[in-house]
Design a protein around this motif. Structure first.
Motif, mmCIF file in Angstrom:
data_model
loop_
_atom_site.group_PDB
_atom_site.id
_atom_site.type_symbol
_atom_site.label_atom_id
_atom_site.label_comp_id
_atom_site.label_asym_id
_atom_site.label_seq_id
_atom_site.Cartn_x
_atom_site.Cartn_y
_atom_site.Cartn_z
ATOM 1 N N ASN A 51 8.992 -6.264 7.581
ATOM 2 C CA ASN A 51 9.445 -6.323 6.190
ATOM 3 C C ASN A 51 10.237 -7.594 5.914
ATOM 4 O O ASN A 51 10.107 -8.194 4.852
ATOM 5 C CB ASN A 51 10.299 -5.098 5.856
ATOM 6 N N LEU A 56 9.832 -8.762 2.041
ATOM 7 C CA LEU A 56 10.006 -7.535 1.259
ATOM 8 C C LEU A 56 11.459 -7.104 1.344
ATOM 9 O O LEU A 56 11.978 -6.401 0.498
ATOM 10 C CB LEU A 56 9.127 -6.408 1.824
ATOM 11 N N ARG A 83 5.676 -13.867 -1.603
ATOM 12 C CA ARG A 83 4.799 -12.778 -1.151
ATOM 13 C C ARG A 83 3.404 -12.951 -1.725
ATOM 14 O O ARG A 83 2.404 -12.718 -1.060
ATOM 15 C CB ARG A 83 5.353 -11.419 -1.600
ATOM 16 N N PHE A 89 -0.428 -8.664 3.164
ATOM 17 C CA PHE A 89 -0.013 -7.452 3.880
ATOM 18 C C PHE A 89 -1.198 -6.530 4.143
ATOM 19 O O PHE A 89 -2.040 -6.328 3.276
ATOM 20 C CB PHE A 89 0.980 -6.649 3.035
ATOM 21 N N LEU A 97 -4.490 0.792 -4.605
ATOM 22 C CA LEU A 97 -4.254 1.524 -5.851
ATOM 23 C C LEU A 97 -5.380 2.539 -6.023
ATOM 24 O O LEU A 97 -6.544 2.166 -6.130
ATOM 25 C CB LEU A 97 -4.239 0.572 -7.055
ATOM 26 N N ARG B 319 4.960 4.609 -5.232
ATOM 27 C CA ARG B 319 4.234 3.894 -4.194
ATOM 28 C C ARG B 319 3.393 2.769 -4.782
ATOM 29 O O ARG B 319 3.352 1.669 -4.242
ATOM 30 C CB ARG B 319 3.352 4.889 -3.448
ATOM 31 N N GLU B 320 2.754 3.078 -5.908
ATOM 32 C CA GLU B 320 1.963 2.051 -6.598
ATOM 33 C C GLU B 320 2.846 0.849 -6.948
ATOM 34 O O GLU B 320 2.442 -0.305 -6.781
ATOM 35 C CB GLU B 320 1.357 2.651 -7.874
ATOM 36 N N ILE B 323 3.424 -1.155 -3.877
ATOM 37 C CA ILE B 323 2.243 -1.959 -3.537
ATOM 38 C C ILE B 323 2.193 -3.206 -4.416
ATOM 39 O O ILE B 323 2.023 -4.326 -3.939
ATOM 40 C CB ILE B 323 0.951 -1.129 -3.735
ATOM 41 N N ALA B 326 4.700 -5.665 -3.364
ATOM 42 C CA ALA B 326 4.376 -6.291 -2.079
ATOM 43 C C ALA B 326 3.375 -7.418 -2.265
ATOM 44 O O ALA B 326 3.443 -8.434 -1.580
ATOM 45 C CB ALA B 326 3.821 -5.247 -1.118
ATOM 46 N N PRO B 404 11.181 -2.800 -3.006
ATOM 47 C CA PRO B 404 9.788 -2.656 -2.566
ATOM 48 C C PRO B 404 9.626 -1.840 -1.279
ATOM 49 O O PRO B 404 8.686 -1.063 -1.169
ATOM 50 C CB PRO B 404 9.311 -4.104 -2.387
ATOM 51 N N VAL B 405 10.552 -2.044 -0.331
ATOM 52 C CA VAL B 405 10.416 -1.320 0.936
ATOM 53 C C VAL B 405 10.575 0.182 0.714
ATOM 54 O O VAL B 405 9.763 0.993 1.169
ATOM 55 C CB VAL B 405 11.459 -1.823 1.960
ATOM 56 N N LEU B 408 7.547 1.602 -1.010
ATOM 57 C CA LEU B 408 6.371 1.741 -0.146
ATOM 58 C C LEU B 408 6.495 2.930 0.804
ATOM 59 O O LEU B 408 5.502 3.493 1.229
ATOM 60 C CB LEU B 408 6.170 0.456 0.665
#
Ligand SMILES: Nc1ncnc2c1ncn2[C@@H]1O[C@H](COP(=O)(O)OP(=O)(O)OP(=O)(O)O)[C@@H](O)[C@H]1O
Ligand SMILES: [Mg+2]
Lengths: 224, 411
Positions: A51, A56, A83, A89, A97, B319-320, B323, B326, B404-405, B408
């Motif tokens: 990370n 991140l 990023r 990643f 998605l 979660r979306e 992503i 990220a 973000p972490v 996720l």
């Protein structure tokens, strides 16, 4: 020329009144076109390291130079840009998605980079073809097998032509045959000149890499 | 800037996709906005309709008219003071008419209320205006049939009447009315004309549609003793810009006619429709505030519904969001995405609400001369967009500032 230069990186999680040292004074260099596997028991800090490498997360202390630029104290927006352009990643659970088809998933990083629609569509299509999914372009993740999903995820990581590809247990959710196929894909990507860092538990997966870093309790135990 | 438009476009595509994935929920959520926007459109249309109806009504009465009366229509002058004023008599009118230079028409009026009959049909409590043939020049009347009574009929106090449209419809249904005789208190009157519909329900009984007109002499001959009632004098100015001058002249002449000394107060009032307008504005002002409150409230309910569903949506799609971050989505990108989503839901709700309002306004159309106008459509769309942006902001902001972490890792 090294892409990644970590100096005395420490990452502390505060859980209640207790401190968890997920990473403890890590220093590390990774050069262009290296193929690195990070190993270690559960909880040793592999994901935490990934990370931070992937911008991140930011370290509690220490200095992180990415391509010679200090990213330790960059703003959220600047990190998002890094990023987007420099890092690809790949996750254990694919993280696609679910409502978007393979094509849109791959296209998305280019959307965020502001690339023009025509060029974007062309590149996304090419990249999907390069991972062998030209005939699955309009499938949604739910309509794809695990191996195919991970190929979509890899295409998404590759599409911006990033400086490094980070893969956290990319074969963890796949059977051994499919996992081996994915590793062959990584090998091919590495041969094209890409820099790959992957986390794994399994020795035979780690064998694909040219360098293995072993973590234990947030420290580098061995680097070979 | 172009980057922002780009993000907006992408946000829109994402929003439509997300809404399609959750159709039932989106529809239920939208209901509040549908009702709110429907209320906005109907309220603004109704108020506009009332304004138009009132203006039409006023102009059917003649918009540049002055009314010289014993009474002040809209004033706080004390009642007993006005009651003790001398009545205005027909002779006052004659003198005034001979002296006044500026008006284009001067007519006396006297109002009485009677039952009017034709055969078995009748209308109770009809307002009957007694005047002269000049009265016509103080109005903007058009005729369905026939004409106004003539100077000769007026001077010789003939038993002739002109009917407002509604009265004529009541008495004669669809039959021809011209040259027929109607009865008022048992006395026969010949119908010489019927007015076109003026359409001004807001004027109540003063609506010409609900009135009967006859020579003022006939009123005095059959119904009222001249000494008992005070008449009013209608004075029509040449045009709006002449109203003030005409009023000044009228005051001067009336003082002379009434034989007032320089230090005596006016024993008459000169009224204007402005008074009527002010009165209308006061009443409708209350309706407007109430309407604003009701629509505001229903929009608030709608907005809270949208906000709620957007919070749920953000939570579900944690979660979306992880992503997206990220792979390079900035805070602003995520913010735009969710605000766009909320606005799109609101816009869809707004359009549905508008369609509903158009259907309902067809019903309102029966009472008010109105329909939903282009500017109302624009207003409704703008309001629904603003509602979406406001309702979407807090949830979108929560999404944008997610780590973000953490996002996720969210299960
Ligand atoms: N968000 C967090 N809050 C608190 N502690 C955390 C958090 N994330 C990780 N940790 C702790 O940091 C340490 C390292 O975690 P990390 O996820 O990096 O391990 P890992 O090597 O990836 O393990 P695994 O092989 O199971 O994935 C663990 O002790 C974990 O409990
Ligand atoms: Mg891990």
């Amino acid at each position: 020329m090294n892409i990644i230069n970590l100096e005395n990186i420490t990452r502390i999680y505060q859980v209640g009144s207790e401190e968890v040292r997920a990473l403890d004074d890590i220093s590390l260099r990774i050069d262009k076109n290296e193929y690195v596997a990070i190993m270690g028991p559960s909880g040793s800090g592999k994901s935490t390291l990934m990370n931070i490498l992937g911008c991140l997360d930011t370290p509690t202390s220490g200095k992180y130079d990415f391509k010679g630029i200090n990213v330790s104290d960059m703003s959220d927006n600047e990190l998002a840009e890094i990023r987007n352009r420099e890092i690809g990643f790949v996750f254990q659970t694919f993280n696609l998605l679910p409502r978007s088809n393979a094509f849109h998933n791959v296209e998305l990083p280019l959307i965020y980079s502001g690339m023009h629609s025509l060029k974007r569509k062309e590149i996304a299509k090419e990249t999907l073809a390069s991972v062998g999914l030209e005939d699955r372009v309009h499938h949604k993740p739910g309509e794809l097998s695990g191996g195919q999903r991970q190929r979509v995820a890899i295409a998404r990581a590759l599409v911006t032509n990033p400086s490094i590809i980070l893969a956290d247990e990319p074969t963890g959710n796949l059977d051994s045959k499919t996992g081996e196929d994915i590793m062959l894909l990584f090998d091919a990507i590495h041969k094209q000149g890409n820099t790959i860092i992957l986390v794994t538990h399994e020795e035979h997966i780690a064998k694909h890499a040219k360098r293995i870093i072993r973590l234990l309790d947030g420290k580098i135990e061995r680097d070979e | 800037m172009s980057n922002y438009i780009f993000e907006l476009k992408e946000g829109l595509i994402i929003a439509l996709k997300a809404i399609r994935a959750n159709k039932a929920r989106a529809i239920l959520t939208t209901l509040g906005v549908v009702i709110g926007i429907c209320a906005v459109a109907l309220m603004s249309t109704t108020i506009k309709g009332m304004d138009i109806a009132f203006e039409e009504g006023i102009s059917s009465l003649g918009s540049d008219n002055l009314y010289i009366d014993k009474w002040a229509w809209f004033s706080n002058e004390e009642f007993w003071k006005m009651r003790n004023r001398k009545n205005l008599k027909l002779s006052d009118y004659e003198k005034f008419k001979n002296l006044a230079q500026l008006p284009i028409a001067v007519a006396p009026t006297l109002w009485i209320v009677k039952k009017v009959e034709f055969g078995n049909n009748y209308v109770e409590g009809t307002l009957i205006t007694g005047s002269t043939n000049e009265y016509l020049k103080t109005t903007n009347f058009d005729f369905d049939e026939g004409r106004f009574f003539s100077a000769i009929e007026s001077r010789s106090s003939r038993n002739v009447v002109v009917l407002g449209k509604e009265i004529a419809d009541h008495l004669f249904k669809s039959k021809n009315a011209s040259e027929k005789y109607i009865k008022i208190s048992g006395i026969k009157f010949k119908v010489v004309g019927i007015l076109k519909k003026q359409g001004s329900n807001l004027l109540g009984n003063f609506n010409p549609d609900k009135q009967v007109y006859m020579p003022i002499g006939a009123v005095f001959k059959h119904f009222e003793r001249a000494s008992k009632r005070s008449i009013a004098i209608i004075v029509r100015a040449r045009n709006t810009s002449m109203v003030e001058k005409t009023k000044e002249e009228a005051e001067e002449i009336m003082r002379r006619v009434r034989g007032l000394m320089y230090d005596e107060e006016n024993n008459f009032s000169i009224n204007q429709q402005e008074g009527l307008t002010q009165n209308y504005d006061k009443t409708v002002g209350v309706i407007k505030i109430a309407g604003l409150f009701i629509t505001g409230l229903s929009l608030l309910v709608g907005a809270i519904g949208i906000m709620n569903i957007m919070f749920v949506s953000v939570k579900e799609r944690t979660r979306e969001i992880g992503i997206r971050k990220a792979i390079g989505a900035k805070k602003r990108t995520i913010l735009t995405q969710f605000i766009t989503e909320a606005s799109t839901i609101c816009l869809i709700g707004g359009v549905i609400g508008l369609i509903l309002a158009v259907l309902l306004s067809m019903a309102i159309n029966k009472f008010l001369p109105t329909s939903i106008q282009f500017d109302t459509v624009i207003l409704a769309i703008v309001i629904s967009l603003i509602t979406g942006v406001l309702a979407g902001f807090a949830p979108a902001y929560t999404a944008a500032k997610m780590d973000p972490v953490e996002a996720l890792r969210y299960e």
